[in-house]
Design a protein around this motif. Structure first.
Motif, mmCIF file in Angstrom:
data_model
loop_
_atom_site.group_PDB
_atom_site.id
_atom_site.type_symbol
_atom_site.label_atom_id
_atom_site.label_comp_id
_atom_site.label_asym_id
_atom_site.label_seq_id
_atom_site.Cartn_x
_atom_site.Cartn_y
_atom_site.Cartn_z
ATOM 1 N N LEU A 145 0.853 -1.186 0.000
ATOM 2 C CA LEU A 145 0.000 0.000 0.000
ATOM 3 C C LEU A 145 0.885 1.231 0.000
ATOM 4 N N GLY A 188 -12.361 -3.108 6.046
ATOM 5 C CA GLY A 188 -11.225 -3.087 5.126
ATOM 6 C C GLY A 188 -11.383 -3.954 3.892
ATOM 7 N N LEU A 241 -9.508 -1.689 1.215
ATOM 8 C CA LEU A 241 -8.108 -2.061 0.986
ATOM 9 C C LEU A 241 -7.864 -2.618 -0.423
ATOM 10 N N PRO A 242 -8.753 -3.468 -0.973
ATOM 11 C CA PRO A 242 -8.541 -3.828 -2.385
ATOM 12 C C PRO A 242 -8.533 -2.586 -3.283
ATOM 13 N N LYS A 273 -5.270 -0.964 -2.916
ATOM 14 C CA LYS A 273 -4.217 -1.714 -3.614
ATOM 15 C C LYS A 273 -4.268 -1.436 -5.117
ATOM 16 N N MET A 274 -5.448 -1.113 -5.607
ATOM 17 C CA MET A 274 -5.573 -0.779 -7.032
ATOM 18 C C MET A 274 -5.410 0.722 -7.274
ATOM 19 N N PRO A 327 1.080 1.377 6.688
ATOM 20 C CA PRO A 327 0.442 0.711 5.544
ATOM 21 C C PRO A 327 0.778 -0.790 5.429
ATOM 22 N N ARG A 328 1.528 -1.333 6.392
ATOM 23 C CA ARG A 328 1.950 -2.731 6.258
ATOM 24 C C ARG A 328 0.720 -3.643 6.343
ATOM 25 N N ILE A 329 0.662 -4.584 5.409
ATOM 26 C CA ILE A 329 -0.424 -5.563 5.381
ATOM 27 C C ILE A 329 0.015 -6.801 6.173
ATOM 28 N N ASP A 338 -3.893 -11.476 -3.328
ATOM 29 C CA ASP A 338 -3.645 -10.208 -2.644
ATOM 30 C C ASP A 338 -4.881 -9.319 -2.540
ATOM 31 N N LEU A 339 -6.038 -9.809 -2.972
ATOM 32 C CA LEU A 339 -7.229 -8.946 -3.022
ATOM 33 C C LEU A 339 -8.449 -9.575 -2.346
ATOM 34 N N CYS A 371 -4.460 -10.782 3.734
ATOM 35 C CA CYS A 371 -4.098 -9.829 2.676
ATOM 36 C C CYS A 371 -4.938 -8.566 2.749
ATOM 37 N N LEU A 372 -6.046 -8.610 3.494
ATOM 38 C CA LEU A 372 -6.897 -7.419 3.623
ATOM 39 C C LEU A 372 -6.963 -6.962 5.080
ATOM 40 N N THR A 373 -5.903 -7.258 5.821
ATOM 41 C CA THR A 373 -5.854 -6.832 7.219
ATOM 42 C C THR A 373 -4.637 -5.933 7.402
#
Lengths: 777, 327, 155
Positions: free
Chosen positions: B3, B34, B38-39, B42-43, C23-25, C44-45, C63-65
């Protein structure tokens, strides 16, 4: 669902049973090591700049700013390693990085190695590409005549045709002239892709001793090895290819892929280990999946339902590269040649380059789309002639030890047994055309090669598979081979064959990770060749060891070698008096003369097929056969449907590991179902609209039908312990079984895949509008 | 996929969160579960330099028959049998959201305010850059309906229709205090895929309030999608009603997944009260709802088909609600 | 390390104290910083479930945390559901029933199944199907995965 229990006639101790994967404990605990799990000191991150244009001439690429960015170790463009390559030696039209033009959205046009991901991405953003857009070629139909800006100079006479195949056996026109029944089916098939869960990943490291080591998620380590050598100009013996655990392939990791070469090149440039790991979108662009295809099949039969002729055309959308495309073009015709006798056959197939991500080999490569159209055509012939679909197929089944009109040698076939098993199990005769409107049952069949008779590379001449064994005083048996387990269970089978022959427990046998430094060449996991070829090589190697051990055992037992038998973890003699000596004791005696025992076994195919152009395509040492019945229920108001059950009759010869065979069949049905129900590479023009696992619709557990597996094969004369393939053939019959079941349910022929609910509803609407009743509705 | 840098804030109260948002005016997003934000981050979709995590605000948690905290996890609603019995329609909808893993993190508020979706929007930065950015992120044109004024991204939450038919209210906190408004008023019928709610900048959804009348209704939710998991709704139809014998006392229908906001069709259903609902009348209502929606081609299934199914799902949802047992 | 970037939580039963920018996942923290590579990166999504871990005992998509949001919480990875010797009953069942082929989705499925069976020791087939519907498998067609979980649940 479980298949029938192991028949009591099974003469083997391990083979024929249910053998859990030898590496299973590592996989279920997360300890199995995939490429992205490997850590190397000082590892750099490699990233690729991809083309935003479907087709463009690359005038110049300015990488100065990217190179100057702190943390960037190397920036590469296509001119550095311009040697063309491709999986087939005759169609080298790819380069590691685009040289003169980019040919699809996602094509690689530059690469960087940097200390971390943000730096690598920042560097990519600093690369300036001066590009001139060229004509976009999205529609393969337009590519069959002369075009402006053809995609490759190698295309046929100014067109985008990559490969054209024309074949004619017998006299098709005469056969149609005397036919009593004919059917024509035009099929349209969206592209589908492998969508394995592990994204592509490669690590490369060039070391000061002048060697290059490449770890890569590949199905075919040997071809990668060759290609790295050719493109990088490094002799093969200075390159070491290692295949870690691979998270699924299905054909998508069988081409040597550009990023694998780029990764190696970056490692050479930087002197540091470099990793390239794809994100999911890059996996979709790399594709090499099943080709978007349009085909037209005409079938002719006489009054009794004997097949007289096939007349087939296929237009195959190849995308930007050749990949396996020449094979694909042949397969779309010749893989129609079973499981039925077809005395007259004509085929015209064309594979056309388009400015889309390349298509290539995907599970049941070349045999899937054509099979759908044929089986639907047969269903039409059956309906028109009033012959039951089963009877029609039985009447035309290829006989064991027969030859097709295009010279395929059919040795073992239990196709008739497949048919009768699923006919009975599915209660076909009480269901076909008798279920209420909206419910339906359908039959689809297929066959597939059990390995390709001709290897892709034929120089130097060498066996298709070699297996090495080594056993030292510890009694552990190390097995080396370049066969590539990508989840299908080949490591387990390799271990089980060795253990079976030597009478030892499976835990003694250690299948070593594929490493070109120590693994003898096997051509890898494609064309369903591994069980057949590696299995024979492994058996041969184990038999050699057994011979040495029996000699030693005979000495210990004081009997002639002919009287020594392999027992369980021992060697024995019936006597009198009966006696036995433990495995380790025998081993140690055998080692007295020369230390550790080693053996090398190999398998080579015997020459097959005709002598005409393309005669080798589709020749195989054996073929698998399938007859599937699917039962569906359709919501006739919305077009939504469910496949409730699939009865899978399959002939893989003797199933050596029932657990793995069932897993292959269930997984194949799931993948086939995806292509029927919703999976598609959705292009608008050349642009892929769904490069994600959210919008690429792999079926969910709730969509999976109950599966009843009926393994009815008899021993194949050449297969190891009688086995044939079970990895790809099981997919093919799924699609037409469902398609024909939908017809039985609602009276509509669906020939545009995937068959999404909107298409079903449109079909029902049309039938209603035409006032054509179906089963009383 | 990393991110881009942002600063994470973790307020302990609604007031603190709202104050932060006000100070960071326009430079922040609230972060709930999230699974949607968050996706999108990421995009590289509409990144903000500050994220205000709502994780640590006790007031946003919990659910009762009267109130659903905005940060209540969907899985927690799903796992409550008493709630399921009281609100079968909400439960239908909750159980259909994405996947169990998404529902484990995803929240009530997050689903009500889920970002509208479109083939041209929910794509990577690379993908969007290669085509030309769209109105909804970084660009100035719409690729679905080519023009430069209006965004057609589709509202893709499942919970909203099921709460709309129960006359739910939402409680919102902003810099100038709290307010309560009907859920139907949260969504902006005059807006578009970008201007989709009537929330003022920095306003925070605190809770959903269910009126006493919401309990014991016969209700259900039908969702159209290609797969029974993962997929966002291509259409969502929620129904709730009361019957006295065969006579309709009240009936509400709401539809989501086909336009930029979810909406109710009271003008069609209000006249039905007081009389039995004939199949003809139901068919008429279903057709009218179908005629009333205007999906566009920005999701997996074709818009004409989605409209066709509106008619079928409305009929079925009403029938099933009528025949289902009242809670 | 500046306290701003310091993250403390419990991982597989042990306290950890790591550097972690905002921002670390969580997936990246686990795989790259803590080298726990059993948790897989498939998309990753949030669309494959390969990265499933337990967060306070419940399945979550790592991956979404945001890693910072596991502060003071308990994270359990595939390494944490594995006993020091041998396999857990779920893991054993996955091996014996052929529920793992390529194995890449397997850690996520094992974690999901472990959580399911803790919450519901005897799930029905439908309950299993629903519970695993956020984990994607491309090899097995789910059949043997469902069989394995059902076998542990005694149905």
């Amino acid at each position: 669902m479980a298949s029938a229990p192991t028949p009591p006639t099974n003469p083997y101790r391990l083979l024929g049973g249910r053998i859990p994967y030898v590496e299973g404990p590592l996989k279920v605990t997360g300890r199995a090591e995939y490429t992205d799990d490997i850590q190397r000191p000082g590892l750099l991150v490699g990233r690729l700049l991809r083309s935003p244009w479907p087709h463009a001439r690359l005038r110049s690429i300015d990488v100065a700013a990217a190179r100057a960015l702190p943390g960037v170790y190397a920036v590469l463009t296509g001119d550095r390693y311009p040697i063309p390559f491709g999986v087939l030696p005759i169609t080298h039209d790819e380069t590691a990085i685009a040289v003169d033009a980019s040919r699809y959205i996602g094509d690689i046009i530059a690469a960087v190695a940097a200390r971390d991901e943000p730096t690598a991405e920042a560097a990519l953003a600093l690369i300036r590409v001066d590009a001139e857009p060229l004509a976009e070629h999205a529609d393969p139909r337009m590519g069959t005549s002369k075009v402006t800006d053809p995609i490759h100079a190698k295309g046929l006479a100014g067109t985008n045709i990559q490969k054209e195949v024309v074949q004619h056996f017998g006299d098709v026109d005469a056969a149609f002239a005397r036919a009593r029944f004919t059917a024509r089916v035009r099929g349209t098939f969206a592209g589908v892709t492998h969508a394995f869960t592990e994204p592509m990943a490669t690590i490369a490291e060039a070391t000061p001793d002048g060697r290059l080591t490449v770890w890569s998620a590949t199905q075919v380590p040997h071809y990668l090895h060759r290609t790295l050598s050719e493109v990088l100009g490094i002799p093969m013996h200075r390159i070491r290819v290692i295949k870690p655990e691979v998270g699924g392939g299905f054909g998508g990791k069988s081409d040597p892929l550009p990023h694998e070469i780029v990764c190696a090149a970056l490692a050479i440039e930087t002197g540091r280990p470099v990793k390239i790991l794809f994100d999911r979108e890059e996996v979709f662009y790399t594709n090499h999946g099943r080709h978007p295809t349009q085909n037209e099949v005409r079938v002719a039969a006489d009054a009794e339902g004997n097949l007289l002729a096939y007349d087939i055309e296929a237009l195959i959308d190849g995308g930007a590269w050749s990949s396996f495309g020449t094979v694909t073009t042949y397969y779309n015709g010749v893989l129609a040649m079973g499981p039925y006798r077809v005395p007259n056959f004509r085929y015209k197939g064309r594979r056309v380059y388009t400015t889309k991500p390349p298509s290539g080999a995907m599970r049941a490569h070349g045999g899937t789309n054509i099979r759908y159209s044929i089986e639907v055509a047969l269903d039409r012939i059956a309906e028109e002639s009033g012959i039951d679909p089963f009877d029609l197929r039985e009447r035309n089944a290829l006989a064991p030890n027969s030859t097709t009109v295009n010279r395929f040698e059919i040795t073992s076939t239990s196709f008739l047994e497949c048919l009768s098993a699923v006919r009975k199990a599915s209660d076909w005769d009480r269901k076909f055309r008798q279920l209420p409107y909206g419910r339906g049952i359908g039959l689809g069949c297929g066959f597939y090669i059990s390995g390709s008779n001709s290897p892709i590379h034929f120089t130097p001449k060498m066996p298709q598979s070699t297996v090495h064994l080594k056993v030292d005083m510890d009694g552990g048996i190390a097995v080396h081979s370049m066969q590539a387990d990508i989840g299908q269970g080949s490591n387990t089978l390799l271990a089980a064959i060795v253990a079976e022959v030597l009478g030892v427990d499976l835990e003694r046998v250690h299948v070593q990770r594929v490493d070109s430094d120590v693994s003898p060449v096997d051509l890898g996991s494609y064309s369903s060749r591994v069980t057949f070829m590696m299995g024979n090589a492994a058996r041969s190697a184990a038999e050699q060891l057994k011979g040495e051990l029996i000699t030693a055992a005979a000495g210990l037992l004081g009997t002639p070698p002919e009287e020594v038998m392999v027992g369980h973890e021992c060697f024995e003699t019936r006597g009198p008096p009966p006696a036995s000596v433990p495995f380790l004791e025998v081993l140690h005696r055998a080692m007295e003369a020369k230390g550790a025992l080693t053996a090398s076994g190999s398998y080579q195919t015997r020459p097959k097929g005709g002598t005409f152009k393309g005669a080798k395509a589709g020749t195989a040492p054996a073929y698998s056969f399938a007859a599937y019945v699917a039962e569906v229920s359709v919501d006739v108001e919305t077009g939504e449907y469910r496949v409730r059950k699939v009865w899978a009759g399959f002939d893989c010869g003797r199933p050596l590991n029932r657990l793995a065979v069932e897993g292959q069949i269930e997984g194949s049905i799931h993948m086939g179902l995806g292509q029927v129900m919703g999976e598609s590479m959705n292009y608008r023009g050349s642009r892929l609209f769904n490069p994600s696992l959210l919008e690429y619709k792999i079926p969910m557990p709730q969509q999976m039908p109950e599966v009843e597996i009926l393994l009815v094969g008899k021993d194949d004369p050449e297969g190891p312990f009688g086995a044939k393939e079970a990895g790809e053939g099981p997919l093919i019959a799924t699609l037409p079984a469902v398609g024909n079941a939908l017809y039985d349910a609602v009276g509509v022929r669906f020939t545009d895949l995937p068959i999404t609910p909107d298409k079903v509803l449109r079909g029902i609407d049309r039938r209603v509008a035409e006032r054509r009743a179906w089963k009383g509705a | 996929m990393h991110l881009d840098p942002f600063e994470l804030h973790r307020p302990r109260s609604v007031e603190e969160a709202v104050r932060l948002a006000s100070e960071l005016s326009g430079q922040c997003d609230y972060l709930a579960g999230g699974t949607d934000l968050l996706p999108n981050y990421k995009m590289h979709l509409n990144l903000r330099p500050h994220l205000i995590a709502l994780e640590d605000i006790p007031e946003l948690r919990g659910h009762s028959f009267e109130r659903l905290g905005a940060m209540e996890r969907l899985a927690d609603l799903e796992g409550d049998p008493a709630f399921r019995a009281a609100y079968p329609g909400i439960q239908d909808a909750v159980g259909e959201v994405a996947t169990p893993l998404v529902r484990a993190s995803g929240t009530v508020g997050g689903n009500l305010l889920v970002e509208t979706r479109c083939f041209f929007f929910n794509q990577s930065f690379f993908w969007r850059a290669s085509l030309g950015f769209c109105l909804k992120a970084d660009g100035d044109r719409c690729h679905v309906v080519p023009q430069k004024e209006r965004c057609y991204a589709t509202f893709s939450g499942d919970l909203a229709p099921s709460l709309l038919v129960l006359d739910a209210d939402v409680e919102v906190a902003g810099p100038s205090g709290r307010r309560r408004l009907p859920l139907s008023g949260l969504y902006d019928a005059a807006g578009d895929g970008i201007r989709r709610t009537r929330l003022a900048p920095g306003e925070l959804l605190v809770a959903v309030h269910l009126p006493p009348s919401a309990r014991g209704q016969r209700a259900g939710y039908k969702k159209l999608r290609v797969r029974p998991s993962f997929d966002f709704p291509e259409l969502g139809v929620a129904v709730a009603g009361r019957w006295d014998g065969t006579r309709v006392e009240s009936l509400r229908i709401a539809v989501g997944g086909v336009e930029t906001y979810p909406r109710r069709f009271d003008a069609l259903t209000d006249p039905l009260a007081g009389a039995p609902l004939s199949e003809e009348a139901l068919g008429r209502v279903a057709s009218e709802v179908m005629r009333g929606v205007r999906p566009v081609h920005n999701t997996f299934l074709l818009p004409d088909y989605r409209r066709r199914v509106v008619e079928v799902y409305v009929r079925r949802a009403v029938r099933e609600a009528r025949e289902g047992s009242a809670a | 390390m500046p306290s701003r970037d310091r993250l403390r939580f419990r991982l597989n039963g042990q306290p950890v104290d790591v550097f972690c920018p905002d921002p670390r996942i969580l997936l990246d923290l686990l795989r790259e910083d803590l080298r726990l590579t059993g948790t897989k990166r498939g998309c990753d999504l949030g669309t494959c479930g390969c990265c499933t871990v337990l967060l306070d005992g419940r399945p979550a998509l790592s991956c979404l945390t945001l890693a910072r949001l596991v502060e003071s919480r308990e994270v359990t990875t595939i390494e944490g559901v594995t006993p020091p010797q041998g396999l857990s009953p779920v893991q054993r069942a996955f091996v014996e029933h052929g529920a793992t082929q390529c194995g890449f989705c397997t850690p996520g499925f094992v974690v999901t199944a472990t959580a399911l069976l803790r919450a519901n020791p005897h799930p029905s087939r439908e309950e299993i199907e629903r519970a695993i519907a956020g984990n994607l498998c491309r090899c097995t067609g789910y059949t043997k995965i469902i069989e394995a979980i059902a076998a542990v649940g005694g149905r």
